[in-house]
Design an enzyme around this catalytic site. Structure first.
Site, short mmCIF file in Angstrom:
data_model
loop_
_atom_site.label_atom_id
_atom_site.label_comp_id
_atom_site.label_asym_id
_atom_site.label_seq_id
_atom_site.Cartn_x
_atom_site.Cartn_y
_atom_site.Cartn_z
N HIS A 90 0.82 -1.22 0.00
CA HIS A 90 0.00 0.00 0.00
C HIS A 90 0.85 1.27 0.00
CE1 HIS A 90 0.04 -0.12 4.58
NE2 HIS A 90 -0.03 1.18 4.43
N ASP A 226 1.29 -7.69 2.25
CA ASP A 226 1.40 -6.24 1.99
C ASP A 226 2.85 -5.79 1.83
OD1 ASP A 226 0.90 -3.55 1.80
OD2 ASP A 226 -0.41 -3.45 3.55
N SER A 672 3.98 2.16 8.54
CA SER A 672 3.78 1.17 7.49
C SER A 672 5.07 0.99 6.72
CB SER A 672 2.69 1.62 6.53
OG SER A 672 1.47 1.19 7.04
N1 ARG Z 1 -4.82 0.41 7.63
C1 ARG Z 1 -3.52 0.48 7.02
C2 ARG Z 1 -2.93 1.89 7.20
O1 ARG Z 1 -3.51 2.70 7.84
C3 ARG Z 1 -3.54 0.03 5.61
C4 ARG Z 1 -4.24 0.92 4.65
C5 ARG Z 1 -4.24 0.49 3.21
N2 ARG Z 1 -5.22 -0.55 2.93
C6 ARG Z 1 -6.55 -0.35 2.66
N3 ARG Z 1 -7.32 -1.40 2.47
N4 ARG Z 1 -7.10 0.83 2.59
O2 ARG Z 1 -2.26 2.45 6.40
N1 ASP Z 2 -1.48 1.21 8.12
C1 ASP Z 2 -0.75 2.30 8.76
C2 ASP Z 2 0.26 2.97 7.81
O1 ASP Z 2 0.08 2.99 6.62
C3 ASP Z 2 -0.08 1.83 10.00
C4 ASP Z 2 -0.95 2.01 11.21
O2 ASP Z 2 -1.73 2.96 11.28
O3 ASP Z 2 -0.78 1.23 12.15
O4 ASP Z 2 1.19 3.63 8.21
#
Ligand code: ARG
Ligand code: ASP
Length: 737
Positions: A90, A226, A672
Site C-alpha cells: 500500500h 502487503d 507502514s
Molecule cells: N490500515 C492500514 C494503514 O492505515 C492500511 C491501509 C491500506 N489498505 C486499505 N485497504 N485501505 O495504512
Molecule cells: N497502516 C498504517 C500505515 O500505513 C499503520 C498504522 O496505522 O498502524 O502507516
C-alpha cells in the site's frame, strides 16, 4: 524546596514500584533513537542482544542506516548491499499504479523486473536516510521570553529554524528539518540524505498485496501480503543524483539481514520507523472533542459517501477500478475512527484523564509560583471556542468537498488569475498546460454520475444535520435544479466540454469560467471557508497549542518529580502519563521522526471468550478464498504451491507457511513498511497495520488490546522466490536460516 515536601512520597513511590514488580513496561512508547541509552537496560532485559549504539550511532554504521522514509508517509528498509528496499504494497501502490496500463496491468498481475535493466524509474518518489539527529533545544528556545505573544514566538522560532537548516543543508544532497517535540518544549534537528532515483523492482498481484482489501483492513486475523520491492540508485561516488540511466545501485552503509528462523509468542521485537502522529498527552477536553465531535462527524459523513461509492462500484466494473483507491482512502480513516471511538469509550479515557487532571491540579497547588496553575481551565475554554468553528471546518472537508468536482472547479481559479494578470509568476500557456494535465488526471478516475450521487447525498445529509445551512446557502435552495446545471452544463463535470473549452481558450475566456455555475458555487464555499472558517480555526488552534505546550511541560515536570504517592493516595490505577510517573521520561508524541517501539509477539483477547493466536498461515487464505468476492480471490499459482505444500525453506518449524503476526509494539500511521527486528537486530517482518480494537492507541495505548500487524518475512520471501520466481532478488539478500 519541592524535593523536601515530596521526599516522603518518593520513598513511598519506590515501594509502590517494587510492589508492582518493578514495572518493566515492555510495550507503550515510541522512543527517540538518540536517547535510546535510557531504554537499553530494559530492552536487554526483554531480549535485545544489541546495544543502543548498534541501533543508532553517528560514529559507525548502525541499524538506522538501513531505515528510510519511503515517499511522503511510509517507512522502508534496505535489505541488500545493492540498495534493495522493502516496504508495503500500500506504500508502493501509487507507483505500481503509475506503471500500470491495460496492456501491463501490474496492479492485477504483479510486476517482477527480470534484470536491473527492467527496473522502472518512479518520478516523484524519494527515499530519505537519516544521517544525524541533534538536540537543538537551546539554539531554538534560549532567550525566548515567556512573555512573547504566540506570533512573536512563532516568528522567532521560524527564523531560528531556518538559520539552522541553511547552515546544515547541502543543496541537492541533504535536507534538514527542525522539528518540535513535546509540543514545542524541545527541538531536534534532522539531517537527511535524499535519493530521488528509486525504481520499482517487484510487486505481488493485488490479490496477494491487498488480499482482504478494505474488509480485512485494520483487522486481525489478517492474510495480506502487503509488500513491494524497490531499489535505490546513486550517481558518481555513490551519492544522490537525479534519475539517469547511468546511475548505479546504491551501496548502503548498512543493510538488514533476514532471519528465517521465526519467533515464538513472547519473543522480543522492535519496530524501527517513522510514526506520523499520536496525541497521548491531550487533556480530557481534547479527547472529548475527538470522541464527541470530530470522529462522529467524520464517521457519519464517510458512511454516507461510502454507501454511494460502494453501490456504484458494485454495479459497474469500470467504476470499481476508477474508485478503488479513492474508496480505500476514505474507508481507511473511517474504519480507524470507528475503532478509536469504541476504544476510547471502553477504556474510559475521559474519566481517567479527569482523574489525572485532579492530581495535576493538586500538584500545581503545591508549587507556589509555578506557571501551570490555570492551564486546565484555560484549555477547557479554548476547546469550547474551538468546537463551533471546528464543526464548520469538518463540514467543509467531509461534506462540501465530497463531490470531487467542487475542488476541481475551484482549482481553475489560478487560470483565471493568470489570465487577468493578477498572478505574474506564470505565463498563460504554462497555466493552461497545467490545467490540461490536471484535467486529464482528474477525469481518468472520475464518473460524473457517481459524483452527482455523492453531491446529492451529502447535501441532504448535511441539511438533515442542520450544520450545512450554517455554512452556506445553497444556490436557489433547489438542489435538484442545481444538480441539473452542475452536472448537465458545467465545464468541470464533463471531459469533452472542458477539453473543447481549453482548446479554444484565450485570455478573455476566464469570464466563462467565472460564469460557470459550479465554479461560482465552489468559489463561494471556498471563500467562506478560507476567509471566515479557517482563520477562526487557526486562531483557536494557536491558543490550544500554546496551552498544550504549557500543559505538556507540566506533565513532564510532574513525571520527573516522581510523585507517585499522590497517585496511590487517590487510589488510581496508573494510566496514560501516570504510568510513567517516576520513570523519569515520557516518550514524545509521534511527529514523523525516526523512533524505536519495542514489545513482544503476543496474541490477544478482543472479546469475551475469544482468543487470537499471534500468527496466521496460508491455511487462512484458503479458508477465506471466494472467487465471487473481489477481495478474496486467490491466484491459481498460490493454490498450487499450497496443494503441494511447496514452501521450501520458508515454512516454520511446524511445516506451516506463516503469513502475518501481531505484537505489542506501539505503532501508528507512517510506521507502514517499517522493519520489524528480533533481539539480534535481524529482519523478521514488515509492519503494515494495527488491530481494530486497538486503534485508540494514537490517544491511549492499552497493552491488552493494542497490537501492531506485521507481515512475516518468510511469506514475503516465499512470494518473491517460490510464487514469482524472482529468485535473483532473494540471492542478493543475506539470509540466516
Ligand atoms: N490500515 C492500514 C494503514 O492505515 C492500511 C491501509 C491500506 N489498505 C486499505 N485497504 N485501505 O495504512
Ligand atoms: N497502516 C498504517 C500505515 O500505513 C499503520 C498504522 O496505522 O498502524 O502507516
Amino acid at each position: 524546596m519541592f524535593m523536601k515536601i515530596f521526599l516522603q512520597k518518593t520513598i513511598l513511590f519506590s515501594c509502590a514500584l517494587i510492589a508492582m514488580g518493578g514495572t518493566v513496561r515492555a510495550d507503550e512508547g515510541m522512543w527517540v533513537p538518540l536517547l535510546l541509552q535510557r531504554n537499553q537496560a530494559q530492552m536487554q532485559r526483554l531480549g535485545l542482544q544489541l546495544t543502543a549504539d548498534d541501533i543508532y550511532s553517528i560514529n559507525h554504521s548502525s541499524l538506522k542506516d538501513a531505515v528510510v522514509i519511503f515517499g511522503g508517509g511510509c517507512t522502508g528498509e534496505v535489505v541488500s548491499d545493492q540498495g534493495l528496499v522493502l516496504t508495503n504494497h500500500h506504500c508502493g501502490f501509487s507507483y505500481i499504479q503509475y506503471h500500470s496500463s491495460v496492456e501491463h496491468d501490474y496492479l492485477t498481475n504483479g510486476f517482477w523486473a527480470a534484470t536491473m535493466d527492467e527496473e522502472l524509474p518512479c518520478p516523484g518518489l524519494a527515499v530519505r536516510f537519516l544521517k544525524e539527529m541533534r538536540d537543538v533545544t537551546h539554539s531554538m528556545l534560549d532567550g525566548i521570553d515567556a512573555r512573547y505573544t504566540e506570533n512573536q514566538r512563532r516568528d522567532s522560532i521560524q527564523a531560528r529554524g531556518k538559520r539552522l537548516s541553511e547552515a546544515f543543508s547541502q543543496e541537492g544532497k541533504t535536507e534538514v528539518k527542525v522539528v518540535p517535540f513535546y509540543y514545542g518544549n524541545q527541538y531536534y534537528m534532522f539531517i537527511y540524505e535524499v535519493f530521488t532515483d528509486v525504481r520499482l523492482v517487484g510487486a505481488p498481484p493485488s490479490n496477494i498485496g491487498k488480499f482482504g482489501g478494505d474488509t480485512d483492513n485494520w483487522m486481525w486475523p489478517r492474510h495480506t501480503g502487503d509488500f513491494s520491492v524497490f531499489r535505490i540508485y546513486a550517481g558518481k561516488d555513490n551519492t544522490p543524483a537525479p534519475y539517469s540511466p547511468d546511475n548505479k545501485p546504491y551501496k548502503p552503509l548498512r543493510y538488514l539481514k533476514i532471519d528465517l528462523r521465526g519467533y515464538e509468542e513472547g519473543d522480543f521485537t522492535f519496530v524501527f520507523g517513522y510514526p506520523g502522529r499520536t496525541q497521548e498527552y491531550l487533556s480530557s477536553f481534547g479527547v472529548r472533542q475527538i470522541l464527541e465531535q470530530e470522529d462522529p462527524m467524520r464517521i457519519a459523513a464517510r458512511t454516507a459517501r461510502l454507501e454511494v461509492i460502494k453501490a456504484a462500484m458494485e454495479k459497474d466494473p469500470a467504476v470499481r477500478i476508477q474508485y478503488a483507491a479513492k474508496a480505500a482512502g476514505i474507508a481507511n480513516g473511517w474504519k480507524k475512527w470507528i475503532g478509536e471511538v469504541k476504544g476510547i469509550q471502553r477504556l474510559n479515557v475521559i474519566g481517567s484523564k479527569q482523574d489525572y487532571e485532579k492530581i495535576f491540579e493538586d500538584w500545581t497547588q503545591s508549587l507556589n509560583g509555578e506557571p501551570y496553575a490555570g492551564v486546565l481551565p484555560a484549555l477547557k475554554k479554548a476547546y469550547e471556542e474551538m468546537a463551533v468553528c471546528q464543526t464548520e471546518a469538518i463540514v467543509f472537508q467531509e461534506h462540501i468537498l465530497a463531490p470531487e468536482a467542487v475542488g476541481f472547479a475551484y482549482s481553475f481559479k489560478k487560470l483565471c488569475r493568470v489570465s487577468k494578470g493578477e498572478e505574474t509568476g506564470m505565463k498563460l500557456e504554462e497555466a493552461l498546460a497545467e490545467c490540461e494535465r490536471k484535467a486529464e488526471k482528474f477525469f481518468k478516475d472520475y464518473n460524473a454520475e457517481v459524483d452527482r450521487a455523492i453531491f446529492e447525498r451529502m447535501i441532504f445529509q448535511t441539511h438533515a444535520d442542520g450544520s450545512f445551512t450554517q455554512v452556506i446557502d445553497f444556490p436557489d435552495k433547489n438542489v435538484g435544479k442545481a444538480m441539473e446545471t452542475f452536472y448537465g452544463k458545467s465545464l468541470f463535470t464533463d471531459p469533452d466540454r472542458l477539453r473543447s473549452f481549453l482548446n479554444r481558450y484565450n485570455a478573455a475566456s476566464y469570464k466563462e469560467i467565472e460564469k460557470d455555475p459550479l465554479f461560482k458555487y465552489a468559489d463561494e464555499v471556498y471563500g467562506r471557508y478560507l476567509h471566515a472558517v479557517r482563520p477562526l480555526v487557526l486562531q483557536c488552534q494557536k491558543q490550544i497549542d500554546s496551552l498544550q505546550r504549557l500543559y505538556m511541560k507540566g506533565q513532564m515536570a510532574l513525571t520527573e518529580s516522581g510523585d507517585f504517592a499522590t497517585v496511590m493516595r487517590v487510589g488510581l490505577k496508573p494510566v496514560g502519563p501516570l504510568r510513567n510517573v517516576g520513570s523519569e521520561q515520557l516518550y514524545p508524541d509521534a511527529n514523523f521522526t525516526l523512533r524505536v517501539a519495542y514489545g513482544k509477539v503476543a496474541g490477544f483477547s478482543p472479546a469475551d471468550a475469544v482468543y487470537y493466536r499471534p500468527y496466521t498461515t496460508i491455511e487462512g487464505i484458503m479458508e477465506k478464498e471466494d472467487p465471487g468476492i473481489y477481495d478474496y480471490v486467490v491466484e491459481d499459482r498460490l493454490k498450487e504451491l499450497y496443494a503441494n505444500k511447496d514452501y521450501g525453506r520458508y515454512a516454520n518449524a511446524l511445516g506451516e507457511m506463516p503469513v502475518a503476526f501481531v505484537g505489542t509494539n506501539h505503532t501508528t500511521g507512517g510506521n507502514s513498511g517499517s522493519p520489524v527486528l528480533n533481539g539480534e537486530g535481524n529482519l523478521i517482518g514488515i509492519n503494515f497495520d494495527r488491530c481494530w480494537e486497538g486503534t485508540m492507541s494514537d490517544i491511549r495505548y492499552d497493552s491488552e488490546m493494542c497490537r501492531n500487524i506485521m507481515l512475516d518475512i518468510r511469506y514475503c520471501l516465499f512470494i518473491i522466490d517460490k510464487f514469482a520466481g524472482a529468485t535473483r532478488l532473494v540471492e542478493e539478500m543475506d539470509i540466516i536460516e
